[in-house]
Scaffold this active site. Structure first.
Site, short mmCIF file in Angstrom:
data_model
loop_
_atom_site.label_atom_id
_atom_site.label_comp_id
_atom_site.label_asym_id
_atom_site.label_seq_id
_atom_site.Cartn_x
_atom_site.Cartn_y
_atom_site.Cartn_z
N CYS B 171 17.35 20.69 -35.29
CA CYS B 171 18.23 21.86 -35.15
C CYS B 171 19.60 21.39 -34.65
O CYS B 171 20.64 21.90 -35.06
CB CYS B 171 17.65 22.87 -34.17
SG CYS B 171 15.93 23.30 -34.45
N HIS B 175 23.42 22.44 -34.98
CA HIS B 175 23.71 23.33 -33.86
C HIS B 175 23.81 22.59 -32.54
O HIS B 175 23.54 23.16 -31.48
CB HIS B 175 22.63 24.40 -33.76
CG HIS B 175 22.67 25.37 -34.90
ND1 HIS B 175 23.67 26.29 -35.06
CD2 HIS B 175 21.83 25.55 -35.96
CE1 HIS B 175 23.45 27.00 -36.16
NE2 HIS B 175 22.34 26.57 -36.72
N CYS B 223 15.81 27.91 -41.72
CA CYS B 223 16.39 26.70 -41.13
C CYS B 223 15.51 25.49 -41.44
O CYS B 223 16.01 24.41 -41.78
CB CYS B 223 16.58 26.85 -39.62
SG CYS B 223 18.08 27.74 -39.16
#
Lengths: 153, 262, 104
Positions: B171, B175, B223
């Protein structure tokens, strides 16, 4: 076949043909007019001509509230308020859309000349409003930048 | 106000820190006011009250953490630990639980179509819209005291930074750093409260570009797809842990959904 | 195809009644390709009518350029509690839907 029956059948066929040609609409369609010529116009000038609004006078009394830049052309909120006395109609056009005329609203005695609607914009364009009051047409426009178009996939 | 052009935006390197000055702020505000979100909420309310399954009951006695049938504040209190299931659950995991235990439906059936499309939203999506609305204006307060809640948070944190899959992504690859974007979308740093708070306060949402309603479970699934990782099971421990981690990071933020997303 | 939910709220204000209506409709332009790769045919609301106590006060002609699941806001002159507002639509396939609300 009897002559009278043939005549009746011919009349029925003729009526059907007239109906199919759209010259004689069923009752339901009569109640809901839709300016096909204006909506099918691919150019702004043609749409304005079909609306009878060529040469509309620019007016600052037509207030357009809309975002200066739209993140997504699929949904662009437009709010129009006409302060021109006696406004009976507001038309919203998006100049660079495949079919510029987006919507037209007619206001009767009980309504204010105001509308908020979400429109699709294919690309950056002027959103043009035509307000009609006492048979006279007025216009204003606002440019909205669009980063992703909203007409196709 | 002079409109900033695309090139100038790239030069500034927009990050969520500048969200208030984002040229899209006016657009987002107007679309939020004029989005068809309420239609999903209405459909969700009907679904909540609809008798289904072998037990022929509605979900109205489902306990979302505030007591059976209590919806006010429920969404804002999730994810949290549930003793009856002995695990931490987010909204969608809890709905699966209530559908199977209260209504007697099979898990396979209730998870068959969890993500809808522009023509038809899923049961999960409309229920999420309705239930989330009942927490509008309340502070996000996910569970943090129970040992399993702490473990869930830590698992989520670990997963956030865990690189895997054919692209070796985590992730954090997208991010995890300031001033990053994908095309024109700013990428929030999702372990920083400053960036995470406005995000968690605005899910689930009406997604303008696909004319559909999306939830956090959908976001986790998508995602993982974008990271080229195996598809996570719906409402699995993995997805709930990630959602828990981010919600705790955003704790205290006033919930203002259901909202809109690009 | 059954028409989806439609919702309207009519709120009485000092100068006018604010009417907000949400409609479920695909508003297909005819330019979008579906999942099968074929163009989805044009299917859109053409007419919207607002009535107060049975009498039309707004007639809207709408095109496929209006967004999917349209949301409209209108303003009615004055308004009294108990006034019955009706909003209806008809699309290019002859389908229709309507909803009513009473000014509270």
């Amino acid at each position: 076949m009897e002559p009278s029956r043939r005549k009746a059948l011919q009349a029925a066929a003729a009526f059907g043909a007239v109906l199919a040609a759209g010259l004689l609409k069923p009752m339901a369609a009569l109640a809901a007019a839709w300016n096909k010529e204006a909506f099918d116009s691919k150019k702004v000038d043609d749409a304005l001509k079909s609306l009878g609004a060529v040469g509309a006078e620019a007016s600052s009394e037509i207030l357009i509230e809309a975002p200066q830049i739209a993140e997504n052309g699929a949904v662009v909120p437009i709010e129009v308020n006409s302060n021109i006395r006696g406004t009976t109609s507001i038309a919203v056009l998006v100049d660079n859309n495949p079919f510029p005329l987006a919507a037209k609203f007619d206001f009767m005695a009980g309504a204010l000349p105001f509308v908020r609607v979400n429109v699709k914009m294919g690309q950056t364009a002027n959103v043009r409003v035509v307000a009609t009051a006492d048979g006279k047409h007025f216009t204003a426009s606002k440019e909205i930048k669009v980063t992703i178009g909203g007409c196709g996939g | 106000m002079r409109v900033v052009t695309g090139i100038a935006l790239l030069a500034i390197g927009l990050s969520p820190a500048f969200a208030q000055q984002s040229p899209y702020a006016e657009y987002q505000r107007m679309v939020t006011e004029n989005a068809p979100i309420e239609l999903y909420e209405i459909a969700g309310e009907e679904m909540w009250k609809k008798r289904q399954g072998p037990n022929n009951v509605s979900l109205e006695q489902c306990d979302l953490g505030q007591g059976p049938g209590v919806l006010k504040g429920a969404y804002a209190g999730l994810p949290r630990y549930f003793a009856d299931a002995d695990r931490v659950m987010d909204l969608e995991a809890r709905l699966v639980y209530c559908m199977t235990t209260l209504q007697g439906r099979r898990r396979q059936e209730v998870t068959k179509r969890v993500f809808g499309n522009r023509d038809r939203a899923s049961e999960m999506e409309i229920l999420s819209a309705y239930i989330a609305r009942q927490s509008h204006g309340m502070p996000l307060q996910p569970g943090t005291n129970h040992p399993k809640e702490r473990a869930s948070y830590q698992l989520g944190q670990k997963l956030f930074f865990h690189r895997a899959g054919s692209w070796d992504f985590s992730c954090a690859s997208c991010h995890g750093e300031d001033n990053k974007r994908i095309r024109m979308s700013e990428l929030p740093v999702l372990f920083k409260p400053h960036d995470t708070r406005p995000l968690m306060a605005t899910w689930p949402a009406y997604r303008v570009s696909s004319s559909s309603f999306i939830t956090l479970q959908w976001r986790m699934n998508d995602c993982y797809r974008q990271m080229r990782m195996p598809e996570p099971a719906f409402a699995s421990e993995t997805t709930v842990a990630l959602i828990h981690f981010m919600t705790v990071t955003a704790a205290g933020e006033r919930y203002r959904g259901p909202a809109i997303k690009r | 195809m059954a028409a989806g939910p439609m919702k309207m709220r009519a709120r009485l204000g000092p100068d006018y009644t604010d009417v907000r209506v949400l409609m479920s409709h695909p508003m297909e332009t005819g330019q979008r390709k579906g999942s099968d790769g074929k163009l989805v045919p044009r299917h859109f609301i053409q007419n919207v009518t607002v009535k107060v106590n049975g009498a039309p006060v707004i007639e809207g002609q709408v095109s496929q350029a209006v967004s999917r699941n349209p949301v409209f806001s209108f303003r009615l002159k004055g308004g009294t509690k108990g006034d019955k507002i009706e909003v209806s639509w008809v699309d290019n396939a002859g389908e229709s839907n309507k909803t009513e609300a009473v000014i509270a």
